[in-house]
Design a protein around this motif. Structure first.
Motif, short mmCIF file in Angstrom:
data_model
loop_
_atom_site.label_atom_id
_atom_site.label_comp_id
_atom_site.label_asym_id
_atom_site.label_seq_id
_atom_site.Cartn_x
_atom_site.Cartn_y
_atom_site.Cartn_z
N UNK A 47 0.70 -1.43 0.09
CA UNK A 47 0.13 -0.04 -0.02
C UNK A 47 1.05 1.32 0.03
N UNK A 48 1.88 1.22 0.59
CA UNK A 48 2.98 2.36 0.71
C UNK A 48 3.46 2.63 -0.43
N UNK A 49 3.94 1.47 -1.21
CA UNK A 49 4.59 1.83 -2.40
C UNK A 49 3.65 2.24 -3.48
N UNK A 50 2.12 1.77 -3.55
CA UNK A 50 1.37 2.24 -4.55
C UNK A 50 0.98 4.06 -4.24
N UNK A 51 1.16 4.24 -3.06
CA UNK A 51 0.72 5.83 -2.61
C UNK A 51 1.97 6.53 -3.01
N UNK A 52 3.14 6.06 -3.37
CA UNK A 52 4.30 6.56 -3.83
C UNK A 52 4.35 6.74 -5.42
N UNK A 53 3.17 5.85 -6.03
CA UNK A 53 3.36 5.85 -7.24
C UNK A 53 3.93 4.71 -8.27
N UNK A 54 3.97 3.75 -7.25
CA UNK A 54 4.94 2.33 -7.79
C UNK A 54 3.78 1.15 -7.79
N UNK A 55 3.59 0.57 -9.04
CA UNK A 55 2.73 -0.45 -8.98
C UNK A 55 3.09 -1.79 -7.98
N UNK A 56 2.45 -2.06 -7.19
CA UNK A 56 2.82 -3.07 -6.34
C UNK A 56 2.00 -4.21 -6.18
N UNK A 57 2.49 -5.47 -6.02
CA UNK A 57 1.64 -6.85 -5.84
C UNK A 57 2.17 -7.43 -4.71
N UNK A 71 6.14 -23.78 -3.29
CA UNK A 71 6.34 -22.10 -2.93
C UNK A 71 6.93 -21.46 -4.30
N UNK A 72 7.90 -22.17 -4.86
CA UNK A 72 8.62 -21.74 -6.14
C UNK A 72 7.41 -21.96 -7.08
N UNK A 73 6.84 -22.82 -7.27
CA UNK A 73 5.79 -22.94 -8.41
C UNK A 73 5.08 -21.75 -8.51
N UNK A 74 4.31 -21.51 -7.03
CA UNK A 74 3.25 -20.46 -6.91
C UNK A 74 4.06 -19.19 -7.38
N UNK A 75 5.11 -18.80 -7.02
CA UNK A 75 5.66 -17.42 -7.09
C UNK A 75 5.95 -17.31 -8.68
N UNK A 76 6.51 -18.60 -9.39
CA UNK A 76 6.49 -18.28 -10.77
C UNK A 76 5.18 -18.06 -11.64
N UNK A 77 4.01 -18.74 -11.14
CA UNK A 77 3.01 -18.28 -11.65
C UNK A 77 2.48 -17.13 -11.44
N UNK A 78 2.58 -16.53 -9.93
CA UNK A 78 2.38 -15.17 -9.89
C UNK A 78 3.04 -13.97 -10.63
N UNK A 79 4.34 -14.31 -10.87
CA UNK A 79 5.00 -13.16 -11.65
C UNK A 79 4.42 -13.02 -13.01
N UNK A 80 3.87 -14.27 -13.70
CA UNK A 80 3.32 -13.88 -14.82
C UNK A 80 1.95 -13.29 -14.97
N UNK A 81 1.41 -12.82 -13.67
CA UNK A 81 0.23 -12.18 -13.68
C UNK A 81 0.54 -10.40 -13.73
N UNK A 82 1.89 -10.21 -13.37
CA UNK A 82 2.18 -8.75 -13.38
C UNK A 82 2.29 -8.38 -14.59
N UNK A 83 1.46 -7.10 -14.96
CA UNK A 83 1.10 -6.82 -16.33
C UNK A 83 1.92 -5.80 -16.77
N UNK A 84 2.79 -5.11 -15.79
CA UNK A 84 3.40 -3.95 -16.18
C UNK A 84 4.63 -4.29 -16.88
N UNK A 85 5.13 -3.69 -18.00
CA UNK A 85 6.38 -3.90 -18.56
C UNK A 85 7.31 -3.01 -17.92
N UNK A 86 8.66 -3.81 -17.96
CA UNK A 86 9.85 -3.16 -17.38
C UNK A 86 10.30 -3.82 -16.27
#
Length: 221
Positions: A47-57, A71-86
Motif C-alpha cells: 500500500x505504501x509503494x502504491x501511494x508513492x506511485x509504484x505498482x505493487x503486488x 512455493x517456487x511454483x506459486x511464485x513463478x505463476x504469480x510473476x506471470x500475472x504482473x502486467x507492467x512492462x519493465x
C-alpha cells in the motif's frame, strides 16, 4: 486475483492513482515458511509503494512442511500475472527473501531482489536449527541446494542484503556470510547492516523501510 485453485494461491494488486515508476514491485512475506504467517504482513508495504506511485503486488503462496517446490511454483505463476512492462523488483522479508532469490534464479524478469532480514543461507540456518528446525521442515526430502540462494548464485538479478543489527530471529551472521558468498561467487550485490530488529523492515514508517524504497530508484526511475 487467483493464480491457482488453492485458497492461498492469490496475488493482490495495489494500483497507484498516478504511476511514477517503471515496472513493478512484488512483496513476499516471511514467517519461516509456516502457514500461520500470511500476506497481511506485506500488505502495508504494498500500500505504501502504491501511494508513492509504484505498482505493487502482494503475494500469498502455499506454505507448510515440505512446501519448498510448491512455493517456487506459486511464485513463478504469480510473476506471470504482473502486467507492467519493465523491471520487477522482489522485496522479501525473512523467509520471503529466500523465495525471492530462488525465483530470480528461474525468472529473468526479476531484475532486483531486496532482502529484508533474509534467510539467504539455508545451510547455515539449518546448522543453527533456527526456529526449531524450520529449514528441515521446509525441505522435507528435497535437496537443499535447489532452494538455497547462496547455492544458486550468481543470478542475473542484483541482490540487496539489508539486515538489522539486533535481529533475534535471523542472526546477522546469516547476512554476513551470504554477502561473503555473493562476493566470492561474483553475484552483483550490496550489503548494509542497520539498527533495528527483525520486524523493523515491515513497518512502513521506519527508516529501514525508507532504505528499501530508496534502493528501488536505480531500477525503476
Amino acid at each position: 486475483m487467483h493464480y491457482g485453485a488453492h485458497p492461498d494461491q492469490w496475488l493482490q494488486y495495489y494500483e497507484p492513482e498516478a504511476v511514477t515508476a517503471r515496472g513493478a514491485v512484488m512483496i513476499i512475506h516471511g514467517g519461516y515458511w509456516r502457514e500461520k504467517y500470511t500476506a497481511s504482513l506485506g500488505a502495508p508495504l504494498a500500500a505504501d509503494l502504491a501511494a508513492r506511485g509504484i505498482p505493487a503486488y502482494n503475494l500469498e503462496y502455499r506454505r507448510g512442511p515440505g512446501s519448498a517446490a510448491q512455493m517456487l511454483a506459486d511464485a513463478k505463476l504469480a510473476v506471470g500475472l504482473i502486467k507492467e512492462e519493465g523491471p520487477i523488483t522482489v522485496i522479501g522479508h525473512s523467509a520471503g527473501s529466500q523465495l525471492g532469490c530462488v525465483l530470480a534464479a528461474h525468472d529473468e524478469r526479476i531484475t532486483q531482489v531486496i532482502s529484508q532480514a533474509g534467510l539467504l543461507d539455508l545451510g547455515l540456518a539449518q546448522a543453527l536449527a533456527l526456529s526449531d528446525g524450520a529449514v528441515d521442515e521446509l525441505l522435507g526430502p528435497l535437496p537443499r541446494a535447489a532452494y538455497d540462494p547462496v547455492e544458486l548464485w550468481p543470478v542475473r538479478a542484483r541482490v540487496i542484503i539489508f539486515h538489522g543489527r539486533d535481529d533475534a530471529d535471523v542472526p546477522v551472521k546469516i547476512a554476513r556470510r551470504a554477502a561473503q558468498r555473493a562476493a566470492a561467487l561474483g553475484q552483483e550485490h550490496a550489503f548494509t547492516i542497520f539498527e533495528g530488529d527483525h520486524y523493523t523492515w515491515i513497518d512502513p514508517s521506519s527508516s529501514q523501510w525508507d532504505a528499501c524504497v530508496r534502493a528501488l530508484s536505480p531500477a525503476h526511475y
